[in-house]
Design a protein around this motif. Structure first.
Motif, PDB file in Angstrom:
ATOM      1  N   HIS A  94       9.417   2.394 -13.882  1.00  0.00           N
ATOM      2  CA  HIS A  94       8.711   1.558 -12.920  1.00  0.00           C
ATOM      3  C   HIS A  94       8.271   2.377 -11.709  1.00  0.00           C
ATOM      4  CE1 HIS A  94      11.299  -1.909 -14.665  1.00  0.00           C
ATOM      5  NE2 HIS A  94      10.161  -1.790 -15.307  1.00  0.00           N
ATOM      6  N   VAL A  95       7.075   2.120 -11.258  1.00  0.00           N
ATOM      7  CA  VAL A  95       6.575   2.690 -10.011  1.00  0.00           C
ATOM      8  C   VAL A  95       6.401   1.539  -9.036  1.00  0.00           C
ATOM      9  CG1 VAL A  95       4.709   3.938  -8.890  1.00  0.00           C
ATOM     10  CG2 VAL A  95       5.411   4.569 -11.204  1.00  0.00           C
ATOM     11  N   HIS A  96       6.985   1.644  -7.872  1.00  0.00           N
ATOM     12  CA  HIS A  96       6.985   0.536  -6.923  1.00  0.00           C
ATOM     13  C   HIS A  96       6.046   0.799  -5.766  1.00  0.00           C
ATOM     14  CE1 HIS A  96      10.327  -1.488  -8.875  1.00  0.00           C
ATOM     15  NE2 HIS A  96      10.897  -0.302  -8.988  1.00  0.00           N
ATOM     16  N   VAL A  97       5.305  -0.226  -5.403  1.00  0.00           N
ATOM     17  CA  VAL A  97       4.418  -0.186  -4.248  1.00  0.00           C
ATOM     18  C   VAL A  97       4.840  -1.328  -3.327  1.00  0.00           C
ATOM     19  CG1 VAL A  97       2.036  -0.196  -3.446  1.00  0.00           C
ATOM     20  CG2 VAL A  97       2.573   0.687  -5.716  1.00  0.00           C
ATOM     21  N   VAL A  98       5.086  -1.009  -2.055  1.00  0.00           N
ATOM     22  CA  VAL A  98       5.582  -2.005  -1.110  1.00  0.00           C
ATOM     23  C   VAL A  98       4.694  -2.024   0.118  1.00  0.00           C
ATOM     24  CG1 VAL A  98       7.963  -1.738  -1.921  1.00  0.00           C
ATOM     25  CG2 VAL A  98       7.156  -0.347  -0.007  1.00  0.00           C
ATOM     26  N   THR A  99       4.928  -2.999   0.985  1.00  0.00           N
ATOM     27  CA  THR A  99       4.181  -3.074   2.235  1.00  0.00           C
ATOM     28  C   THR A  99       4.702  -2.006   3.200  1.00  0.00           C
ATOM     29  OG1 THR A  99       5.709  -4.633   3.256  1.00  0.00           O
ATOM     30  CG2 THR A  99       3.918  -5.564   1.941  1.00  0.00           C
ATOM     31  N   PRO A 100       3.915  -1.620   4.193  1.00  0.00           N
ATOM     32  CA  PRO A 100       4.409  -0.654   5.191  1.00  0.00           C
ATOM     33  C   PRO A 100       5.678  -1.137   5.894  1.00  0.00           C
ATOM     34  CG  PRO A 100       2.028  -0.865   5.341  1.00  0.00           C
ATOM     35  CD  PRO A 100       2.481  -1.912   4.375  1.00  0.00           C
ATOM     36  N   ILE A 101       5.784  -2.443   6.147  1.00  0.00           N
ATOM     37  CA  ILE A 101       6.992  -2.974   6.781  1.00  0.00           C
ATOM     38  C   ILE A 101       8.195  -2.792   5.872  1.00  0.00           C
ATOM     39  CG2 ILE A 101       8.114  -5.096   7.579  1.00  0.00           C
ATOM     40  CD1 ILE A 101       5.359  -6.043   8.529  1.00  0.00           C
ATOM     41  N   ALA A 102       8.039  -3.121   4.583  1.00  0.00           N
ATOM     42  CA  ALA A 102       9.138  -2.955   3.635  1.00  0.00           C
ATOM     43  C   ALA A 102       9.540  -1.493   3.493  1.00  0.00           C
ATOM     44  CB  ALA A 102       8.746  -3.533   2.279  1.00  0.00           C
TER      45      ALA A 102
ATOM     46  N   THR B  96       0.809  -1.224   0.000  1.00  0.00           N
ATOM     47  CA  THR B  96       0.000   0.000   0.000  1.00  0.00           C
ATOM     48  C   THR B  96       0.838   1.269   0.000  1.00  0.00           C
ATOM     49  OG1 THR B  96      -0.103  -0.103   2.430  1.00  0.00           O
ATOM     50  CG2 THR B  96      -1.901  -1.159   1.204  1.00  0.00           C
ATOM     51  N   VAL B  97       2.159   1.159   0.124  1.00  0.00           N
ATOM     52  CA  VAL B  97       3.026   2.336   0.194  1.00  0.00           C
ATOM     53  C   VAL B  97       3.729   2.528  -1.139  1.00  0.00           C
ATOM     54  CG1 VAL B  97       4.937   3.461   1.397  1.00  0.00           C
ATOM     55  CG2 VAL B  97       3.354   1.976   2.662  1.00  0.00           C
TER      56      VAL B  97
END
Length: 405
Positions: free
Chosen positions: A105-113, A95-96
């Motif tokens: 590229h546009v990257h979306v990662v987890t809040p932890i990552a 979600t981040v």
């Protein structure tokens, strides 16, 4: 006129009346109708059997093309066996948005990552490459571990210390073979290592050191200072990557001169080299049993992969490593492929030495290289590992172009 005897009179044919004729005709029609229905039922039964055979044959062809067993396919379909997280499940947890982009590229990662990435940029995070044998660990060591401007990595394969690392200045350095670290050790070990290095390889897959390795499920992958990287590889390509273990035990396979029997001996070796190699390391817990490996192990392996900060597909390893470096705020080292063993494709036969490798040299695919029967056996034996790889490609930091056949 004398009358006929009673015996002959009783045996004589009775005279038919109109009502008797009507009854006889009805019985005849009814009998013919019954026979017609019986024949029609037999004909319909034969057509039904024939149709079922055709459907079974078509289903078998369709399933075999997907390299799955018919029995397993039908079982999973009928009983809805849980195969673990879907790609959609993993992507939904991201979600981040990472503001930086690289090559569009546009990257979306987890809040932890996102927290792990930020802590690395602040100087407290440590990159740990979870390296399975023949999964590009040497390349990652050179590209990330030895990148310019960073603190570097241990001089022995980015894992162990040597005299050049000034060992006496590093106290309480964790033993490189005892990985993964426990939850209690992780924060302490990261703080120790990060004073001197920014990158480590955790090596998995060696039979000689297997007893020193703990289950990956017990590692603290959510630690805010642990940036985990895991490279995935097509299983059949990996098992054809020749090393010292194969050369000693299967020299003809190593030299690419094996007979069909010798190939079969290698394919059915008790060592997990040809038995769901990556799946066994990720899932642990007694995995794996070749073609009879339980699907629960697949679900467990997916769970571990979903907890990694970055997953990279070896099919475009260089792009993946450059992408990870860019997200973390540095530039990956440009590594000449001629210095390393070919790792994006099937490994070379032993007859070709490393110094003869050329940049971007490619090799036949496993299907082209293996005898057809051996290829089918290995696909069947490693079917869940293959399924895991196909799943992992979809959550890779870079989506690679379709591989050649």
């Amino acid at each position: 006129m004398a009358m006929r005897p009673l015996l002959f009179r009783s045996m004589s044919r009775p005279r038919k009346t109109r009502s008797d004729a009507s009854t006889s005709n009805l019985l005849s029609v009814e009998q013919e109708t019954t026979e017609f229905k019986y024949k029609r039922r037999r004909r319909n039964f034969r057509w039904t059997v024939a149709l079922l055979l055709v459907i079974a044959t078509l289903l078998g062809i369709a399933v075999s093309k997907k390299e799955l067993r018919i029995g397993t396919f039908l079982t999973n379909f009928l009983f809805r066996i849980d195969r673990g997280l879907t790609v959609a499940d993993v992507l939904a947890a991201r979600t981040v948005v990472i503001a930086e982009t690289f090559r569009g590229h546009v990257h979306v990662v987890t809040p932890i990552a996102a927290k792990q990435i930020e802590n690395y940029k602040q100087g407290t995070g440590l990159i740990v490459n979870v390296h399975f044998t023949h999964h590009g660990g040497t390349y990652a060591c050179h590209a990330l571990g030895m990148a310019a401007g960073q603190r570097g990595s241990p001089s022995f394969a980015c894992m162990g210390l040597t005299a050049t690392d000034n060992v006496t200045a590093i106290e309480h350095y964790p033993a490189p073979e005892r990985v993964p670290w426990s939850r209690e050790e992780t924060s302490r070990n990261i703080a120790t290592v990060r004073k001197h290095f920014h990158f480590l390889n955790w090596e998995f897959g060696s039979p000689e050191l297997a007893h020193l390795k703990g289950p990956l499920s017990e590692a603290d992958w959510e630690n805010p200072n642990l940036v985990s990287v895991l490279v995935v590889r097509e299983p059949l390509s990996r098992l054809l990557a020749i090393d010292g273990w194969v050369r000693r035990r299967h020299p003809t396979v190593s030299a690419n001169t094996a007979s069909r029997k010798e190939w079969m001996d290698y394919a059915m070796t008790p060592h997990n080299n040809t038995n769901n190699f990556a799946l066994a390391i990720l899932a642990g817990n007694g995995c794996c049993q070749g073609k009879d490996t339980k699907v629960e192990h697949l679900a467990a392996a997916k769970e571990i992969l979903s907890r990694m900060t970055f997953v990279i597909d070896i099919a475009c390893l260089r792009d993946g490593l450059e992408e990870v470096a860019h997200i973390l705020g540095f530039q990956a080292r440009n590594v000449e492929r001629r210095r390393l063993q070919s790792i994006d494709d099937t490994a070379t036969p032993a007859a070709a030495s490393r110094r003869d490798l050329k940049l971007h040299r490619t090799w036949p695919s496993p299907k082209q290289r293996l005898p057809p029967k051996i290829y089918d056996v290995l696909v069947e034996r490693n079917r869940l590992d293959i399924e895991l790889y196909e799943w992992a490609k979809e959550i890779s930091v870079v989506r690679c172009p379709p591989s050649r056949e």
